[in-house]
Design an enzyme around this catalytic site. Structure first.
Site, PDB file in Angstrom:
ATOM      1  N   ASP A 392      14.955  -7.637   2.963  1.00  0.00           N
ATOM      2  CA  ASP A 392      13.939  -7.837   1.964  1.00  0.00           C
ATOM      3  C   ASP A 392      12.389  -7.877   2.606  1.00  0.00           C
ATOM      4  OD1 ASP A 392      12.511  -8.837  -0.389  1.00  0.00           O
ATOM      5  OD2 ASP A 392      12.514 -10.982   0.406  1.00  0.00           O
ATOM      6  N   LYS A 393      11.257  -7.720   1.882  1.00  0.00           N
ATOM      7  CA  LYS A 393      10.128  -7.801   2.661  1.00  0.00           C
ATOM      8  C   LYS A 393       9.489  -9.122   2.442  1.00  0.00           C
ATOM      9  CE  LYS A 393       6.240  -6.301   0.722  1.00  0.00           C
ATOM     10  NZ  LYS A 393       5.523  -7.647   1.070  1.00  0.00           N
ATOM     11  N   GLU A 496      -4.478 -14.926  -4.212  1.00  0.00           N
ATOM     12  CA  GLU A 496      -5.698 -15.646  -4.836  1.00  0.00           C
ATOM     13  C   GLU A 496      -6.000 -17.062  -3.951  1.00  0.00           C
ATOM     14  OE1 GLU A 496      -4.717 -16.485  -8.779  1.00  0.00           O
ATOM     15  OE2 GLU A 496      -6.550 -15.045  -9.500  1.00  0.00           O
ATOM     16  N   THR A 674      12.405  -3.626  -1.362  1.00  0.00           N
ATOM     17  CA  THR A 674      11.231  -4.700  -1.716  1.00  0.00           C
ATOM     18  C   THR A 674      11.079  -4.435  -3.452  1.00  0.00           C
ATOM     19  OG1 THR A 674       9.250  -5.859  -1.672  1.00  0.00           O
ATOM     20  CG2 THR A 674       9.587  -3.376  -0.936  1.00  0.00           C
ATOM     21  N   GLY A 675      10.781  -5.513  -3.763  1.00  0.00           N
ATOM     22  CA  GLY A 675      10.174  -5.748  -5.321  1.00  0.00           C
ATOM     23  C   GLY A 675       8.793  -5.261  -5.227  1.00  0.00           C
ATOM     24  N   ASP A 676       8.156  -5.196  -4.195  1.00  0.00           N
ATOM     25  CA  ASP A 676       6.683  -5.099  -4.003  1.00  0.00           C
ATOM     26  C   ASP A 676       6.442  -3.657  -4.250  1.00  0.00           C
ATOM     27  OD1 ASP A 676       4.245  -6.516  -3.503  1.00  0.00           O
ATOM     28  OD2 ASP A 676       5.339  -7.382  -1.780  1.00  0.00           O
ATOM     29  N   LYS A 815      19.045  -3.437  -5.395  1.00  0.00           N
ATOM     30  CA  LYS A 815      19.239  -3.782  -3.917  1.00  0.00           C
ATOM     31  C   LYS A 815      20.892  -3.849  -3.674  1.00  0.00           C
ATOM     32  CE  LYS A 815      15.327  -6.685  -3.321  1.00  0.00           C
ATOM     33  NZ  LYS A 815      14.559  -7.934  -2.463  1.00  0.00           N
ATOM     34  N   ASP A 835      15.321 -13.850   1.461  1.00  0.00           N
ATOM     35  CA  ASP A 835      15.047 -15.306   1.264  1.00  0.00           C
ATOM     36  C   ASP A 835      15.144 -15.619  -0.044  1.00  0.00           C
ATOM     37  OD1 ASP A 835      12.729 -13.801   0.621  1.00  0.00           O
ATOM     38  OD2 ASP A 835      11.634 -15.671   0.963  1.00  0.00           O
TER      39      ASP A 835
END
Lengths: 1211, 361
Positions: A392-393, A496, A674-676, A815, A835
């Site tokens: 995962d990232k 943010e 990754t979901g990014d 994944k 994670d």
């Protein structure tokens, strides 16, 4: 406790009436008591035994035990089986009991937590386990929710309350739950006590985000949804108190319903072992049949005549039947080829390895105070065979901490760190960060190094001020001020938070907000802005804006967003500034920073009024409200003035690039899932050195349709064949169109040939042998197509040929699918590390799941097999612990099969000389104790403690990991070698004493070759030979090994003499028939001469073979060991001399050439040289040798003899 | 770890500061054991250790082998088969069960004299004393003089446990099949009558067997009394208390019986029958010359193709004649030495090829 176990019929629907225990009791809902334990004191023995006998091995031994009770068959006393069996059962039972004890303890701890329950109109302290469905309980801030509750009322207005659901889904951001309006007024206890609403809702299920039910109260119906529920496992935050009605309790809660049994994972060695055990059973049956036939023939030819002295048993009437009986007799005495202690020993060894992982100080994270944890104790050796890592990232490679790193304001870039000489400073040699002490509200943890930005703020540069003002206004952060000046920001996204914190430190402190205002301390003075509108962020807009009115009454729109979006919406007067800023943006992107562009726009009053009107109308529209709003927003966010850009560092976890580099050297392929979004993922890929500029090509697959994806994949595959030459600077972020343009000509032709080749060679991958380094980036849409049945092979082939694979924008399910794909076709061991809750599926799917503990919730950790708190520990887990575990397990198994064959096969040979009567060679006590006492501990000690090379070396020479991946140390071939060695030993073990004893007499003239002396001689030489063998196999003699090996020998002789002593014989003459045998036999020089001879003959060939192998075909580990030995002997001066003399001409250039920061990992340059040398002589395996030689040639020509050696170090 | 959910995790997994998240020191201990840094000896098979070992083994084994071989060759041994299956054999007549008692005489000549103590053995071939059912067919409690086992022998003795409703003492197949030929040795001298060589029948069993393992049942002076209520084994001619006239060699502690009861490991074996002790005068114990062996042939073996032999042998520090051990030692010693040489050559060649440079840096 007994309540917990109650079984109920499945529910159709659930009814719960508040404050009415009698009514609710008749449904017999589960109580809130949780039971994860399996046994209690009474049920432990039967249940545990029942479970244990479900194991085939144990049942088999039970079967043997029964066989032994039949006198005609019994060739051994019953205790030879029952003692080991009981021992094994006991060890397992003790382990189960301890596990269960801890489960009981933690159950009790949870069940005995206190909660406040409303009973008879008063709040009473009750233990969690006594909370019932229909109770109203009060929760306070930071408390865990005790059961699944319907929120009735809270301290906050409108019955709102905040919860953290980290334990449930891994998300750390807070979520809001709201009570339905009618109940939110039930603020005090007296009202609540009178509340008698009834909830009718769905039966217990495991859907965390769904709930449907109805509240019936005062003849009204109120719909209930998930928005009204507080689930067990959540924590109440930022809410003083709240009341809730228990709907689901204990095992019915969604948390518990989600904790299904995990799939039981087995290692490949386990599977191999089971196959081998089956083979051995087959072998056993064969031997049994051979001996049974022998018996039938013997009884027919000799036995019938010998009946004068030895009549047949009553039941036996023919030679055939005698043979049949002797088959079972032989099954009994030969059963030790499948030793009962095998499985339990394997478990013990794995348990030991797990403890070593738990105890490892170097895998303990000081910051989070979390040690590594082996949550499964059955997978350790698989850690030494990993070929694919799926990572995962966020939170795994990165810390999920965003740091305001650089910014560009009005065409001026800030944030570069310069050292004293004015050079750009490298990491690790930074000067002191700048001092924010002028600002009492500054966050102490914020660090920034460029003083010029602060100066710019201090001299009042209007652009800079506007820049930070924007940062302090344009966000959705919530602030909390517990004490005066102690500000805490609660941000939805860490980006943010970082930006607002930066503004805070530079003197623009966001202090508090109300729905209509924002209060900011600008350089010490409090200014309240009127908040007119928030144009919130979403994935399509990729920007957010606020419209505020400042105290002077001017209305201004502040906007921040992605550069691609925002730069198109600027006023044309910004062109020059835009160019500079774009340069800065490119520079930041190149450093792997996340960028945002900031802009503002002044609005005049009339325009705003008119716009606000339209916005209101759009928001009230019935149909396509989203689209209308978006276009309204779009309209106002145009012609903006550029302010600058921010660059945020997505902080990598410590040591990530080094770890990845090292794992890559160990031939482990790392895929990031990754979901990014793609840009971020690629950025991270670069910053953690998975992608490098040296790569021949980075393929980016972003197609939205099947055809596009296929085309893109093929072009990647095709080009890899067409372009073996390096094209050094291929830009990874090159737009797709350009890539297509470049390739279109080639793609058509080559895609075709590639397809043909794929068909002809099926899975024997052509592509994997291709030289050059490639990387593949694929996004979620394309992946969905690539994972379809007809394309998955093609995708896999392409992806596996790449050095790095990054899949972005993937769903948790994808994944798991990717992992499954590799598992299915590659027959390689996969490891998934992550994670968050979104990684759970992949962690469960992979052979080994690793959870990063300590950051976001614990879902991943709960599903994982191993957990630790930092990605960098992975290298230690695999290269040190995994490698050792694999090595130890293999050595253990080899030796174990060897020693049991050596032991057992003697019976086989003896069968030919005792009329195939299943007479044992050894004393029955020796048979009983051989496996569990005489030979168990040394091999266990080896299995637990052995090391071939020290831990530092396995990091220095990652190639040492390769034997595990190729499964070289224990496979069918190795197994047959062990078996052959065992049989060889057994032959000598029988025939040498046979040759010596046949006609010999003792030195007092009496017979030497009596059965008992023969037994003692063979047993003694066997124990000595197997002890010698374990001595040879043990590579790491700790005090414990010494103790066990010498101890086992000593114990053997001690027990031998004890068993043959007068004392025991006097008590049980029929059980200890060997009285006086040890002292009589072992006093004979002939016996000792025989033992020495046997030992030497058994061991000599082994030593010779090992020596030859070490000399002619050494493993890398042998070489490393040898090097170490030599190095110890040599003096330092020699090494220095050598070092200068050797050039790097033979280094395999690919290994280190692109690794920056590798120097930190390996402290001295000398090691580097050594390892590369060692590598160069070992990587050249038949399949890839031509690539190696090509590479070597390349690096030869590339590196000049003088500087070649040091060049790669600098990278 | 069968369950995904573990209540402990709910407790420990909470964020710090949350109730239940007790801050405890989970830092692993820094001990050599837990960190796998125990001091250790890491042996490795180098030329420096392996080659000398092979040479040393060779150098030790060859002399030992030669020593054993020479010793073994100096031992005098003569073996006389008296099974009588050949028609020419004097004992051929005894094959028929009708002739009882059957006494036959075999003449033989000692070419060389036997010095020192001479041991007289009987040897049996194709006799499976190591058969499982045979080996277990005894009751050591009974043989150890346990009165209850005497009258109620172990089930292992079946079918030789009881005879005519009386317990058999000693019970079992081993005892039942006890060797009962009588052998006598005579030296034929030219001038006088044949001289009967004195055969000592005591001192042929292990001390522990005679004094620990085998005991007569307790009771009065009379051995017959002690064995009251028992019957003799089926095959025996006389009961156990009549095996010998001497009191300390009778009953269960009769040494011929003890020797027989120590079963052989292999189907061909020899058991010590008598001692011929060294004479005090200077004459050899058995001078070279003509002898005859007088056999009272009671023990049938021809039904299962067994052979019976009488063996006379002298003895050395390592027992009787044992050519195998000496030859084995010489062979293994030579192989070891040769292997050492071969390995040395390989090692030498290998080193010259230059590859070791990688290693020895």
């Amino acid at each position: 406790m007994a309540l917990c176990a109650k079984k109920r019929p499945p529910e159709e629907e659930r009814r719960a009436r508040a404050n009415d225990r009698e009514y609710n009791e008749k449904f017999q809902y589960a109580s809130n008591c949780i039971k994860t334990s399996k046994y209690n004191i009474l049920t432990f023995l039967p249940v545990n035994l029942f479970e244990q006998f479900q194991e085939v091995a144990n049942t088999y031994f039970l079967f043997l035990l029964i066989l032994q009770l039949i006198p005609q068959i019994s060739s051994l006393s019953w205790f030879t089986t029952i003692v080991p069996l009981v021992l094994v059962l006991t060890i397992t039972a003790v382990k189960d009991a301890t596990d269960d004890y801890f489960r009981h303890k933690s159950d009790n701890q949870v069940n005995n937590r206190q909660s406040q329950v409303l009973i008879n109109g008063t709040l009473q302290q009750e233990q969690w386990m006594n909370v019932c469905v229909g109770d109203i309980i009060k929760l306070e801030n930071n408390q865990f929710v005790a059961a699944d509750l319907l929120l009735l009322s809270s301290s906050e207005p409108h019955g709102l309350c905040y919860i953290e659901t980290a334990e449930l889904d891994g998300e750390t951001n807070m979520k809001v739950r709201q009570a339905i309006p009618v109940t939110s007024e039930l603020g005090d206890i007296s009202k609540l006590a009178k509340f008698d609403g009834e909830v009718i809702c769905e039966p217990p299920n495991n859907k965390l985000d769904k709930f449907s039910g109805t509240l019936y109260w005062k003849e009204n119906k109120f719909p209930l949804s998930n928005q009204n529920m507080l689930l067990r496992g959540c924590v109440l935050r930022n809410t003083e108190w709240c009341f809730g009605l228990v709907i689901f309790a204990g095992p019915d809660t969604k948390l518990m319903q989600n904790s299904g049994r995990t799939k039981f994972k087995r290692t490949s060695i386990d599977r191999l072992m089971n196959t081998l055990v089956l083979w051995i059973f087959g072998f056993l049956a064969c031997m049994g049949v051979i001996l049974a036939i022998g018996n039938a023939i013997w009884e027919h030819e000799v036995g019938t005549h010998f009946q004068v002295y030895l009549p047949w048993d009553e039941a036996v009437d023919s030679a055939f039947f005698s043979g049949f009986l002797s088959f079972w007799s032989y099954i009994i005495i030969l059963n030790t080829v499948v030793p009962i202690s095998l499985y339990v020993s394997v478990e013990v060894i794995r348990l030991g390895h797990s403890y070593f992982i738990n105890w490892d100080k170097k895998m303990f994270c000081m910051k989070k105070r979390t040690p590594a944890e082996a949550r499964t104790t059955t997978l350790n050796e698989e850690l030494g065979q990993v070929e694919y890592i799926f990572s995962d990232k966020t939170g795994t490679l990165t810390q999920n901490i965003m740091v305001f790193n650089k910014c560009s304001i009005n065409g001026h870039s800030y944030g570069d760190v310069f050292d004293v000489l004015g050079q750009k400073a490298e990491l690790g040699e930074r000067p002191e960060p700048i001092d924010f002490s002028f600002n009492p509200l500054a966050d102490k943890k914020f660090l920034f190094w460029d003083p010029s930005l602060l100066e710019s703020v201090k001299i009042g540069n209007p652009h800079t001020h506007e820049f930070f003002r924007l940062l302090s206004l344009c966000h959705t952060v919530m602030s909390e001020e517990k004490n005066e000046g102690e500000l805490y920001y609660k941000a939805q996204s860490p980006d943010e938070g970082a930006l607002v914190t930066a503004a805070r430190n530079f003197g623009f402190v966001f202090r508090s907000r109300t729905p209509k205002t924002i209060t900011v301390h600008e350089m010490g003075t409090a200014i309240t802005y009127q908040l007119l509108a928030i144009l919130d962020f979403n994935n399509i807009r990729k920007r957010m804006s606020v419209i505020v009115r400042n105290p002077e009454g001017k209305i201004r729109l502040y906007c921040k967003g992605a550069d691609t979006i925002l730069l198109d919406r600027l006023h044309h007067s910004n062109q020059e500034l835009l160019n500079t800023t774009t340069d800065h943006l490119n520079e930041y992107a190149g450093e792997g920073l996340r960028t945002l562009v900031l802009a503002y726009k002044d609005l005049d009053e009339e325009y705003y009024e008119e716009w606000a009107e339209r916005r209101l109308r759009a928001s009230l529209a019935q149909d396509s409200r989203e689209d209308r709003l978006a276009s309204v927003y779009e309209e106002v966010e145009s012609d903006m003035m550029l302010l600058g850009a921010t660059a945020i560092e997505d902080k990598l976890q410590q040591g990530v690039p080094e770890t990845i580099a090292l794992l890559t050297l160990a031939n482990i392929k790392i895929w990031v899932l990754t979901g990014d979004k793609q840009e971020t993922a690629v950025n991270i890929g670069y910053s953690c050195k998975m992608l490098t500029d040296d790569m021949t090509e980075v393929f980016i697959v972003t197609g939205h349709t099947v055809l596009e994806v296929r085309e893109e994949l093929r072009s990647a595959g095709g080009r890899r064949e067409a372009l073996p030459v390096r094209s050094p600077h291929s830009c990874p972020e090159r737009p797709k169109a350009r890539e297509k343009m470049m390739d279109s000509s080639r793609t058509v032709g080559n895609g075709f040939t590639y397809q043909e080749k794929l068909c002809s060679s099926r899975l024997t991958s052509v592509l994997e042998a291709v030289a050059g380094e490639y990387a593949l980036v694929i996004n979620g849409h394309s992946l969905a197509h690539a994972l379809e049945a007809d394309m998955e092979l093609e995708f896999l082939e392409t992806a596996c040929a790449c050095k790095a694979v990054i899949c972005c924008r993937v769903t948790p399910l994808q994944k798991a699918q990717v992992v499954e794909l590799v598992k299915k076709y590659k027959k390689a061991v996969t490891l998934a590390i992550g994670d968050g809750a979104n990684d759970v599926s992949m962690i469960k799917t992979a052979h080994i799941g690793v959870g990063i503990s300590g950051q976001e919730g614990i879902q991943a950790v709960l599903a994982s097999d191993y957990s630790f708190s930092q990605f960098k520990f992975l290298q230690r887990l695999l290269l040190v612990h995994g490698r050792w575990s694999y090595l130890r397990m293999c050595k253990f198994l080899c030796y174990f099969f060897y020693k049991n064959f050596a032991f057992t096969m003697v019976h086989f040979w003896f069968g030919f000389f005792c009329g195939f009567s299943a007479q044992t060679v050894y004393d029955q006590y020796f048979i009983t104790l051989y496996n569990i006492v005489y030979t168990s501990l040394p091999v266990l000690a080896m299995g637990v403690f052995d090391q071939d090379v020290p831990e530092q070396r396995s990091m220095e020479y990652p190639k040492l990991y390769e034997p595990g991946q190729l499964n070289l140390l224990f496979n069918k071939r190795e197994f047959f070698i062990c078996i052959a060695q065992g049989i060889y030993t057994s032959v000598l073990m029988f025939f040498i004493p046979y040759g010596v004893f046949a006609e010999a007499t003792r030195d007092d003239g009496t017979q030497l070759a009596d059965y008992q002396s023969f037994a003692v001689t063979v047993a003694t030489s066997l124990v000595i030979v197997v002890s010698m063998q374990i001595g040879l196999d043990t590579g790491y003699w700790t005090a414990i090994n010494h103790f066990f090996i010498w101890g086992s020998l000593a114990v053997y002789f001690a027990i031998l003499f004890a068993m043959h002593s007068k004392g025991l014989f006097d008590m049980f003459p029929n059980q200890f028939r060997f009285v006086g045998n040890a002292q009589n036999t072992l006093a004979q020089p002939t016996v000792w001469l025989t033992i020495v001879l046997t030992t030497v003959v058994c061991i000599m060939p082994v030593v010779a073979f090992r020596f030859l192998k070490l000399n002619l075909k050494p493993d890398l580990s042998d070489t490393v060991r040898y090097t170490q030995l030599v190095r110890k002997k040599q003096k330092a001066q020699h090494r220095c001399m050598r070092r200068v003399g050797r050039t790097g001409s033979r280094r395999s250039g690919y290994a280190f050439s692109h690794q920056e920061g590798f120097g930190e990992l390996i402290m001295s340059g000398k090691n580097m040289r050594l390892s590369s040398l060692a590598l160069s002589s070992f990587t050249a395996r038949s399949s890839s040798s031509w690539i190696e030689s090509l590479r070597r040639k390349k690096s030869d020509s590339a590196s000049s003899p003088s500087g070649g050696a040091d060049k790669p170090l600098k990278g | 770890m069968a369950m995904n959910y573990n209540a402990k995790d709910e407790v420990d997994g909470g964020p710090p500061g949350a109730p239940g998240g007790a801050a405890k020191n989970r830092r692993p201990d820094n001990t050599a054991f837990k960190q796998q840094r125990l001091p250790a000896w890491q042996p490795i098979l180098t030329a420096g250790t392996v080659l000398p070992t092979f040479f040393i083994i060779g150098l030790i084994f060859i002399p030992i082998g030669i020593g054993i071989f020479v010793t073994s060759n100096n031992i005098r041994e003569i073996e006389i088969d008296y099974t009588g299956t050949e028609p020419s054999s004097p004992c051929n007549k005894c094959l028929s069960p009708d002739v009882t008692p059957c006494i036959c005489t075999i003449n033989f000549t000692l070419e060389q004299s036997f010095e020192g103590n001479v041991f007289m053995y009987y040897g049996l071939s194709n006799f499976y004393q190591n058969h499982r059912r045979y080996v277990k067919s005894r009751d050591d409690s009974q043989l150890n003089g346990d009165p209850s086992a005497l009258l109620n022998p172990s089930k292992e003795c079946e079918p030789y446990r009881r005879n005519e409703d009386k317990p058999i003492a000693p019970c079992g197949a081993i005892a039942n099949s006890m060797f009962n030929d009588t052998l006598e040795l005579f030296l034929i001298s030219n001038d006088s009558a044949p001289y009967a060589i004195p055969l000592k029948k005591k001192g042929i069993a292990w001390w522990t067997d005679k004094n620990v393992k085998f005991r007569n049942p307790p009771g009065g002076e009379n051995l017959e009394e002690r064995f009251k209520g028992t019957t003799k084994p089926v095959n025996w001619l006389k009961p156990v208390y009549l095996l010998d006239s001497e009191k300390d060699n009778n009953g269960f502690i009769n040494e011929d019986f003890i020797v027989w009861m120590r079963t052989a490991a292999l189907p061909t074996f020899r058991k010590l029958y008598r001692l011929i002790e060294r004479t005090e005068d200077l004459h050899p114990t058995l001078p070279a010359g003509r002898y005859y062996l007088n056999i009272t042939y009671n023990y049938p073996v021809h039904s299962f193709d067994g052979r019976k032999r009488m063996i006379l042998s002298t003895i050395s520090w390592m027992g009787g004649k044992n050519p195998f051990l000496g030859i084995a030692y010489i062979t293994i010693g030579s192989i070891s030495f040769l292997l050492g040489v071969v390995l040395l050559v390989i090692n030498h060649k290998y080193r010259n090829s230059g590859n070791t440079a990688d290693i020895t840096i």
